[in-house]
Write a protein that holds these residues in place. Sequence first.
Motif, mmCIF file in Angstrom:
data_model
loop_
_atom_site.group_PDB
_atom_site.id
_atom_site.type_symbol
_atom_site.label_atom_id
_atom_site.label_comp_id
_atom_site.label_asym_id
_atom_site.label_seq_id
_atom_site.Cartn_x
_atom_site.Cartn_y
_atom_site.Cartn_z
ATOM 1 N N LEU A 134 -25.943 -3.985 56.323
ATOM 2 C CA LEU A 134 -24.530 -4.209 57.094
ATOM 3 C C LEU A 134 -24.297 -5.676 56.779
ATOM 4 O O LEU A 134 -23.212 -6.222 57.129
ATOM 5 N N TYR A 157 -21.078 0.193 64.388
ATOM 6 C CA TYR A 157 -21.407 0.318 63.162
ATOM 7 C C TYR A 157 -23.103 0.457 63.043
ATOM 8 O O TYR A 157 -23.574 1.211 62.076
ATOM 9 N N SER A 182 -30.664 -1.840 59.530
ATOM 10 C CA SER A 182 -29.292 -1.622 59.546
ATOM 11 C C SER A 182 -28.338 -3.091 59.575
ATOM 12 O O SER A 182 -27.485 -3.116 58.613
ATOM 13 N N ARG A 186 -17.089 -2.980 67.669
ATOM 14 C CA ARG A 186 -17.240 -2.394 66.462
ATOM 15 C C ARG A 186 -18.333 -2.433 65.823
ATOM 16 O O ARG A 186 -18.949 -1.535 65.000
ATOM 17 N N GLN A 187 -18.956 -3.585 65.693
ATOM 18 C CA GLN A 187 -20.041 -4.130 64.753
ATOM 19 C C GLN A 187 -21.377 -3.285 65.363
ATOM 20 O O GLN A 187 -22.172 -2.616 64.632
#
Length: 315
Positions: free
Chosen positions: A224, A295, A220, A291-292
Amino acid sequence: MEKYMPILAIFFDAIIGDPRSKLHPVVLIGNLVGLIESKLLMPNYPSIKKKYLGLLLVLLVLSTTYSAVWLIIYFLETIHPYAAFIGSAILLSFTISPRSLAEAGEEIRRYLVQKNLEQARYKVGWIVGRDTKKLDVSEVTRATVETIAENIVDGIISPLFYFAIGGVPLAFLYRAVNTMDSMVGYKNEKYLDFGMAAARTDDLFNFIPARITAMLIIISAFLLRYDAKNSLYSIKRDAHKHPSPNSGYAEAGVAGALGVRLGGLNYYGGVESFRAYMGESRNNLSPVHIRQTVYIMGLVTGLFAVAILLINLSF
């Protein structure tokens, strides 16, 4: 149809979320644990007796949970196969919590961005056990990131993993394991002996899912455009430092991916507790890292659901 159930369960979780109800299956499991504990645990019992009674608690809760869910699905099958399929997917959605984790993280992040530190401290106190009244922005962020990262295993990958190998009843059996650990798996005077079986069972059940999660976090991070190489390095260097044999894999992976340092000094009831550092402080912890982390959690969830589907379709 069962092949598509994890994806449907994630969809239901996104739509329904984690309804706050006394009839929520996990709440019912918690009530069962509390009821049996009240009948078994007495403070004056010797250590060895508490350990055996703690094992009895595990056996009673797991057998009751598995049997109840199996009977519910069997009943739904007698109505119609589609009733069983939809009902099972809804039940499975109750064992995972990506939406509630994302919502909790986003709410705390929003309060930090608005410079409402008091409310951010209050809200982070809902999802962590440490003292929160004196935390600064960085420490509120750390607490939130650590909790979301750790719960990628407990709240998403582990239940889906056990569904993949044993269906919805086994996913709920895992949820019962995790609920018991959160209620009695403490190393304090009350639960050190009685909660030992629950804590060891939770460690065992999370062993493989934690390591799957670590691999998915690295993937991931790459997708990302975070630091996948550093995520791998941090897992190899730091994961074993965590007091849990499993939680360090997700926390170290996220810390490395984001270039932040997790762990450090926490307070529980005013008592100091130092948690080994995970990752390196290349970036100062700030609300953007919440927030990361969300994600990363979302992508890990999707990747694992697709992996289960592809494996099922290949057989």
